[in-house]
Structures are given as structure tokens and as C-alpha cells.
Write a protein that holds these residues in place. Structure first.
Motif, PDB file in Angstrom:
ATOM      1  N   ALA B 299       0.794  39.997 -29.110  1.00 18.07           N
ATOM      2  CA  ALA B 299       1.467  40.776 -30.063  1.00 18.07           C
ATOM      3  C   ALA B 299       0.504  40.639 -31.357  1.00 18.07           C
ATOM      4  N   GLY B 300       0.069  39.291 -31.560  1.00 19.59           N
ATOM      5  CA  GLY B 300      -0.704  39.307 -32.616  1.00 19.59           C
ATOM      6  C   GLY B 300      -2.276  39.482 -32.676  1.00 19.59           C
ATOM      7  N   ARG B 301      -2.789  39.889 -31.599  1.00 21.12           N
ATOM      8  CA  ARG B 301      -3.858  40.385 -31.307  1.00 21.12           C
ATOM      9  C   ARG B 301      -3.975  41.966 -31.060  1.00 21.12           C
ATOM     10  N   ALA B 302      -2.820  42.508 -31.071  1.00 18.49           N
ATOM     11  CA  ALA B 302      -2.746  43.938 -30.621  1.00 18.49           C
ATOM     12  C   ALA B 302      -3.391  44.827 -31.454  1.00 18.49           C
ATOM     13  N   ARG B 303      -3.465  44.572 -32.698  1.00 14.80           N
ATOM     14  CA  ARG B 303      -4.209  45.421 -33.518  1.00 14.80           C
ATOM     15  C   ARG B 303      -5.464  44.889 -34.289  1.00 14.80           C
ATOM     16  N   ASP B 304      -6.400  45.197 -33.434  1.00 21.06           N
ATOM     17  CA  ASP B 304      -7.887  44.418 -33.796  1.00 21.06           C
ATOM     18  C   ASP B 304      -8.261  45.205 -34.945  1.00 21.06           C
ATOM     19  N   PRO B 305      -8.887  44.543 -35.952  1.00 19.41           N
ATOM     20  CA  PRO B 305      -9.132  44.981 -37.180  1.00 19.41           C
ATOM     21  C   PRO B 305     -10.251  46.100 -36.782  1.00 19.41           C
ATOM     22  N   ILE B 306     -11.217  46.087 -35.831  1.00 19.69           N
ATOM     23  CA  ILE B 306     -12.047  46.959 -35.680  1.00 19.69           C
ATOM     24  C   ILE B 306     -11.335  48.372 -35.359  1.00 19.69           C
ATOM     25  N   GLY B 307     -10.411  48.184 -34.432  1.00 20.46           N
ATOM     26  CA  GLY B 307      -9.584  49.442 -34.228  1.00 20.46           C
ATOM     27  C   GLY B 307      -8.889  50.220 -35.283  1.00 20.46           C
ATOM     28  N   VAL B 308      -8.361  49.482 -36.147  1.00 19.76           N
ATOM     29  CA  VAL B 308      -7.281  49.760 -37.039  1.00 19.76           C
ATOM     30  C   VAL B 308      -8.481  50.593 -37.976  1.00 19.76           C
ATOM     31  N   CYS B 309      -9.378  49.901 -38.527  1.00 16.23           N
ATOM     32  CA  CYS B 309     -10.504  50.534 -39.433  1.00 16.23           C
ATOM     33  C   CYS B 309     -11.112  51.877 -38.743  1.00 16.23           C
ATOM     34  N   ARG B 310     -11.426  51.783 -37.470  1.00 17.00           N
ATOM     35  CA  ARG B 310     -11.935  53.022 -36.639  1.00 17.00           C
ATOM     36  C   ARG B 310     -11.026  54.251 -36.642  1.00 17.00           C
ATOM     37  N   GLN B 311      -9.774  53.940 -36.574  1.00 14.35           N
ATOM     38  CA  GLN B 311      -8.591  54.990 -36.561  1.00 14.35           C
ATOM     39  C   GLN B 311      -8.555  55.804 -38.045  1.00 14.35           C
ATOM     40  N   THR B 312      -8.714  54.536 -39.132  1.00 16.29           N
ATOM     41  CA  THR B 312      -8.548  55.370 -40.500  1.00 16.29           C
ATOM     42  C   THR B 312      -9.721  55.996 -40.474  1.00 16.29           C
ATOM     43  N   LEU B 313     -10.991  55.757 -40.256  1.00 20.69           N
ATOM     44  CA  LEU B 313     -11.972  56.726 -40.367  1.00 20.69           C
ATOM     45  C   LEU B 313     -11.930  57.952 -39.637  1.00 20.69           C
ATOM     46  N   LEU B 314     -11.446  57.702 -38.685  1.00 24.50           N
ATOM     47  CA  LEU B 314     -11.251  58.978 -37.777  1.00 24.50           C
ATOM     48  C   LEU B 314     -10.236  59.965 -38.402  1.00 24.50           C
ATOM     49  N   ASP B 315      -9.291  59.473 -39.080  1.00 30.38           N
ATOM     50  CA  ASP B 315      -8.213  60.366 -39.694  1.00 30.38           C
ATOM     51  C   ASP B 315      -8.632  60.751 -40.924  1.00 30.38           C
ATOM     52  N   LEU B 316      -9.681  60.218 -41.615  1.00 31.11           N
ATOM     53  CA  LEU B 316     -10.470  60.664 -42.907  1.00 31.11           C
ATOM     54  C   LEU B 316     -11.449  61.700 -42.508  1.00 31.11           C
TER      55      LEU B 316
END
Lengths: 337, 377
Positions: B299-316
Motif C-alpha cells: 500500500a505504501g508503495r502503490a502511488r509511485d511519485p513518478i506515476g503521480v507526476c506523470r498523471q498530473t502532466l497528462l491531465d494538464l
């Protein structure tokens, strides 16, 4: 940087006044100097050593700190990193234990860790010593802790002249200095003296011979120097000529003056009011044993506090501390060996 | 996580919020956002590569991985001025080269350490800023405005506070960010120093990387409040909470605290919620897989900062769906990731640092006894 005694000022000064003069003069000549500590501003210090500093130099440079010695030391380190020179007062030197990590791990090693990029002009000073009924937590001499922590200079003046000159020297040295002031000497009338009007500092690592003699060497610092001088007078009556050496600074230590003296007297007594085990008296004797063993005609003797805390009421306190009588007996034992 | 990201225990008053509803991130350009993404990759690659170098036998010593915590370092540092100070600790090794990295990574006037200097330190070579006199993250530089830490955690906070006091007297406008783990917030000096900074309104931002584990001790055995940020109440300062997996949320919260500090309002605590991916150090990796429940690790590693950042850039709309799948480091351990999982400029950057370190000599033995004191002659 000379220790020239020029035209004396009109009045004789006591020890704490000498400290105070050093602080005022250094604050005046160094606009980048800051003083901080508990109750040093509005109150003027528990012993009055900083009285008047706040009014003259303002609250930016004279800081009443929270009761938090580790923070007092740590922020002094930060001020030095930011280019300031800092005098940080420990209200009683006993309280310095609360700041221990910041002193020995952060402050003392900063120059070393940075391979010389950063200097730490920080002087930690405070009232130290027993014989005043201060009990366990207002009587300590914990200088050995800091002599055993590389990167700190350790100073302990016994006279007003030394107090002023050594403190001014410490504030210009650029290294972290532990400055042990003897509170029982702060207002002692008998040791008041005239101080030079001109600026002076006293170099570190230069001992002072307080009494010349030929039969036994008494090495000490701080208020035990006076016990040694009194012991020398007693010994004189008994036909023993004692030389009294005041080392003035522990780190660095003036070995030469000690070695030269025992080359003449062949007998050594070392006196300090800290406990015996791993105390500085043991360090002095170790160095003599390593480097000047052939000068000795008798085993050197330590006269120190017993390995106890400093108890409160007078008979208990005096029982555990060095005394004139203990020094005299040790000297007699040594010369008769 | 016990509380929604973004909840503040006491509100900072960011300048942005006074004039508009913009968040600090809303003032970042597309280029800035893409660079932050690259920096997250760079921090991850540094970690992955050092673990590989050690496995290859080319590197000795303990590694303190910042895997899964890279967004905190990038997000906290990206908005600083070059003249600001930082104080990283053991899990923040990339912070030394991330400081003032914004823009051209190789520009000579950066006020941060070069990758060459950092690698020389990792390999214990003479070209380290500290000439390899103390290990791992215990380096700093006055000229590059990085405080030198010790192993006594939270011990740089009073130094940061005193330094900022001096900077203020000198007419400067610097802010200092100190990085700390949640475990160190139990230290007395943490409280002494922040109290002092609060009394004098010193510009010190205490970033707490709450990765839930202080070596082998879980958060609840070191702190009785649900959040570290709650400690701020006792000092009368803002305590902010950021999603430590989200580089932009960290950026928002830290920049609010930085502006608060720079405008003379004093210190803040910014707690970044995250999770320690590996052991305390690599010597602890195996045990950390046992003393921590597997489901907690997953659970603690489920949200990799690389993936979270990439999703934001996609959304933007800053990257296309195709661009989002170019590199694949997300979710991979060092043993699984390869150079192809990272942008080539990231790999090249670190290669240069490692090559430099490997040719840098050891310091001369006698240096071990030098610089105990400043010489006065």
C-alpha cells in the motif's frame, strides 16, 4: 596581540568586571559579534557579567534566549556559519550538559568536517567551580569532557588580568572555545587588580608561574591555583620550596613550562577540583610520564575532588575537594619519597 | 494516512491566496512542470544506480534509499531562490544536486552541488566537498548554502535558525529548509529550535518526511498526535500537510511556507506523508520486509511519485499518452529497472558524475589529522 601592561586605570578590578570589560570591548570592536544566553539581556546575567550590554548594543546583538542550552549552542553555530562571532553564556557551567551534543558533535567538528571551509568563532563561557555551597548542579568543573572532544579550546583563568585577556583572545581566535570562569573568584576582593587601559590579549598555551620554587612543582588552574599558592607558603615554613604553575589554558597545554619546572624540582603535584578519574590532572601526569619521566625523583601525585558529585553542606563539600592541607601533605610526601 | 492531504492545522497565509485563488503550482510553466518530472526521474535514477553500483562491487558503504520519497525533495527544492539554504539528511542524498538545478543542469553558476561533487562524496574521494572526512550525506558547503549535518537527527534545525538570524541581520532575504524524518520530531532539539525560531519569526521551514518508519519503530510509537504537523500548534506556527507522493502538492505546501517565512512571518512545519520503500539503510532491507507487514509495504508503495507526476502532466495536457509511456521506471525496484527505463539525459548526467568520482583519488592519509583547529599564525 601583546600582553603589555600599560598605564593602569584608576581602580582595581575584580574578576567579573574583567569579564564584563572584555565583552564590552569586543562588542565595540567587532560589529559582527553577538551575545546570547539565558537572562543575559534584561537581567544583565545571573552574575552581572553582561549587565548593560543590552542597553548599549540592542536586542539584535544581545539576545535573551529560551531555557534551552542545546538551542543556544546550535544557534550560535548557525550564527557563526552566517559570519558572526558569538559569545554564548551558560548560566552555570553545570547546565552545559544539556547542550552537549551540539557542542561536541556539531560545533567542535564543523571546521574538521568542512576541511577548513568554515570557522567557528564561538565562545561558550560560564561560571564554574565549587567551594561555594552550590551543591551538585551549581558547582561542577566539567572541563575534562571538552578536553576529550577534539576541536575545542579549553580555557580557565584565575585572575582578573587573565580573565580579560584570555576572553578577548578567545573571541578573536576563530575556534570554538570553552571558557570556564570561576564564580567564587568573581567578586573576591583579595585578587582585584589594576588592568591595562590599552587593548590586550593573552596567547593560549602559555602558563604563568605564580610562585617560584626549587623543591616541588604544584600545577593547577582556576581557584586551586590559590590553594597551591597558600600551600607554597605553608611549605616554605616547613623548609620546602614549591613552584606554582597556573596553566591558564588546558587545550592547548603549555607542556614546556611544566617540564622545565620539574627538571628543576624533580617532584610533581597536580591539583584540580574536577573528579580524579579521567580528569585533567591525569592528563598532565601522563604527558610528564611519557615525555619527561627522567626528571622525576618521586611518583607524581594528583590532588582532585574525590570521585563523587559535589555535595551541598560545607563539611561534606570540603571533605571531597582539594584543600591547602591535602596539597601540603602531598608535597611533603613527594619530597620525602 | 490519517488525514486528507492539504489539511492545515493552522493556516499559513500565502501571498497567492491573498490576491487570487491561484496555487503556487499554477504559476509554474509547462517547461517547469516537465523539468520537475525529469528531476523526479533523476532522483530515482540516482538511487537505482547506486544500488546497482554496490551490487556490482564498485561501491562500498551503507545506502539510505530515497526511493518513493523523491517528490518531496524535488517539490520542496524547485521553488527556492539560489540564495536560499537547505539542510538535507541521510535519506535526501539527491537534494545536494537538486538544489538550484532548475534550468540548465550544467550551468556553472548554480548554487548547489554538482553531480560530480556528490558522486565524489558517495565514493569517498578527495573531490568531495568535505574531502571525504565524514560519510554519506554529511556534507555541506557555505558557498553553496547547504548546512552540514551530523548523525544526530534534527540537530541542524538550531543551526538553520541561527544562520537565518545572521542572514536577517546581514540584510538577506534567505529562507532555510531543513529536512527531517518523523522520528526525529521526538528529539528535544527539534522542539527547542523551532520554539526559538518561532519566537524570533526566523525563516526556517521544517519539512518532515513522514515515511511511517523510524528505522524499526512505527510512527505511532514515536508520536502521540495523528500528524506531525500537529506539533506546530504548540509553537504557534503553521503546520501543513502535503501528499508526499505528489511533487506538485509538496511544491504548493512548501512554497506557502517559504513565502510565509520570507515575508517575515516566521517558521512552519510541512509534513509530507510518504512511505519508506526499503529498509532504513540497505543493511536493513531484509529485516524491513519482515518487521513491516507486506500489505503495508504494498500500500505504501502503490502511488509511485513518478506515476503521480506523470498523471498530473497528462491531465494538464503537457504530455501525450504516447509520451507518458516512453519510460517505465515506475513501480520498479533497483533490481528490475534498467537504463532504458529512464530519460537518457538523466542517465548521461549521472554517468558523468560517476566517471568523475571513479577517477578522483582518495585523500592523503595525513589529512585525517588536519583541520581539527583553524590555525592562527
Amino acid at each position: 596581540m601583546s600582553a603589555v601592561a600599560n598605564t593602569p586605570t584608576t581602580g582595581r578590578k575584580n574578576y567579573v568586571t574583567a569579564i564584563k570589560e572584555a565583552l564590552f570591548e569586543e562588542m565595540e570592536r567587532n560589529p559582527d559579534m553577538i551575545c546570547q544566553g539565558e537572562d543575559i539581556g534584561i537581567l544583565g546575567g545571573a552574575f552581572g557579567a553582561t549587565d548593560g550590554l543590552l542597553a548599549k548594543y540592542g536586542s539584535d546583538r544581545v539576545i535573551d534566549m529560551p531555557i534551552a542550552e542545546a538551542c543556544i549552542v546550535g544557534s550560535a553555530t548557525g550564527l557563526a556559519l552566517g559570519g558572526k562571532t558569538v559569545m554564548a553564556e551558560m548560566q552555570f557551567i553545570d547546565f552545559i550538559s544539556c547542550g552537549f551534543d551540539q557542542i561536541v558533535n556539531m560545533l567542535a567538528t564543523y571546521h574538521y568536517r568542512t576541511a577548513g571551509e568554515v570557522n567557528m568563532p564561538v565562545v561558550l563561557r560560564g561560571p564554574a567551580g565549587a567551594y561555594g555551597g552550590g551543591a551538585l548542579y551549581h558547582s561542577q568543573m566539567n572541563e575534562a569532557w571538552f578536553c576529550n572532544s577534539p576541536g575545542l579550546k579549553v580555557i580557565c583563568p584565575s585572575t582578573p588580568y587573565d580573565a580579560k585577556g584570555l576572553l578577548k583572545g578567545a573571541l578573536r581566535d576563530g575556534n570554538p572555545c570553552l571558557f570556564f570562569e570561576i564564580k567564587e573568584l568573581y567578586r573576591k576582593r583579595e585578587i582585584e587588580e589594576l588592568l591595562p587601559e590599552d587593548d590586550y590579549t593573552i596567547p593560549f598555551g602559555k602558563a604563568a608561574i605564580r610562585h617560584e620554587g626549587t623543591d616541588v612543582t604544584l600545577v593547577s588552574y582556576g581557584q586551586n591555583v590559590y590553594h597551591c599558592i597558600q600551600a607554597a607558603a605553608e611549605l616554605e615554613k616547613l623548609g620546602v620550596s614549591a613552584e606554582v604553575i597556573d596553566i591558564r589554558t588546558l587545550v592547548p597545554l603549555d607542556e614546556d613550562t611544566i617540564f622545565t619546572s620539574i627538571a628543576k624540582t624533580n617532584h610533581l603535584i597536580v591539583v584540580n577540583e574536577a573528579p580524579m578519574t579521567c580528569g585533567f590532572a591525569g592528563e598532565i601526569i601522563a604527558r610528564v610520564a611519557e615525555k619527561a619521566f627522567e626528571y622525576l625523583d618521586a611518583p607524581p601525585i594528583r590532588i582532585t575532588r574525590l570521585d563523587t558529585p559535589v555535595p551541598w553542606v560545607k563539611p561534606l563539600e570540603l571533605f571531597v575537594l582539594p584543600s591547602v592541607e591535602k596539597i601540603v601533605q602531598a608535597a611533603l610526601k613527594s619530597v620525602k619519597f | 494516512m490519517s488525514r486528507e492531504s492539504g489539511t492545515a492545522t493552522a493556516e499559513a497565509t500565502p501571498i497567492h491566496a491573498q490576491v487570487s485563488n491561484l496555487r503556487p503550482r499554477d504559476l509554474l510553466s509547462k517547461e517547469d512542470c516537465l523539468e520537475m518530472f525529469r528531476q523526479v526521474y533523476l532522483a530515482r535514477y540516482f538511487d537505482v544506480r547506486l544500488i546497482k553500483e554496490k551490487k556490482r562491487g564498485r561501491l562500498k558503504g551503507t545506502l539510505y534509499s530515497s526511493h518513493n520519497q523523491e517528490a518531496i525533495l524535488v517539490g520542496a527544492l524547485f521553488g527556492l531562490k539560489p540564495t536560499d539554504w537547505i539542510s538535507p539528511i541521510h535519506r535526501d542524498m539527491p537534494a545536494f544536486f537538486l538544489k538550484d538545478l532548475r534550468g540548465d543542469w550544467n550551468r556553472p553558476d548554480r548554487i548547489g552541488m554538482s553531480i560530480e561533487e556528490v558522486c565524489a562524496q558517495v565514493w569517498g574521494r578527495v573531490d568531495s566537498p568535505g574531502r571525504a572526512r565524514d560519510n554519506w550525506s554529511h556534507i555541506g558547503s557555505r558557498s553553496k548554502k547547504i548546512i552540514h549535518s551530523t548523525s544526530m537527527l534534527a540537530g541542524t534545525i538550531p543551526v538553520a535558525a541561527g544562520l537565518m538570524y545572521a542572514d536577517r541581520l546581514n540584510g538577506g532575504d534567505a529562507v532555510c529548509i531543513t529536512f527531517n524524518g518523523e522520528g526525529s520530531t521526538a528529539q528535544g532539539i527539534f522542539h527547542e529550535a523551532i520554539n526559538y525560531a518561532a519566537v524570533h519569526k526566523l525563516p526556517v521551514v521544517t519539512v518532515v518526511e513522514n515515511n511511517q518508519w523510524a528505522y524499526g519503530t512505527p510512527f505511532e510509537l514515536g508520536c502521540a498526535t495523528p500528524d506531525v504537523a500537529d506539533r506546530a500548534k504548540g509553537f504557534g506556527i503553521p503546520g501543513l500537510i502535503a501528499d508526499g507522493q505528489d511533487v506538485f502538492d509538496v511544491y504548493d505546501k512548501v512554497m506557502m511556507a517559504v513565502e510565509h517565512a520570507r515575508s517575515g512571518k516566521g517558521p512552519s512545519i510541512v509534513e509530507c506523508k510518504t512511505f519508506r520503500a526499503y529498509g532504513h539503510g540497505d543493511h536493513d532491507d531484509d529485516r524491513a520486509n519482515k518487521y513491516r507487514p507486506q500489505e503495508e509495504i504494498i500500500a505504501g508503495r502503490a502511488r509511485d511519485p513518478i506515476g503521480v507526476c506523470r498523471q498530473t502532466l497528462l491531465d494538464l495536457g503537457y504530455i501525450s499518452a504516447a509520451e507518458a509511456t516512453t519510460y517505465h521506471a515506475e513501480g520498479k525496484n533497483a533490481s528490475e529497472a534498467t537504463n532504458e527505463d529512464f530519460p537518457p539525459e538523466v542517465v548521461d548526467y549521472l554517468n558523468a558524475g560517476i566517471e568523475f568520482a571513479l577517477q578522483s583519488p582518495l585523500p592523503a592519509a595525513e589529512e585525517g589529522a588536519m583541520w581539527v583547529f583553524k590555525e592562527n599564525n
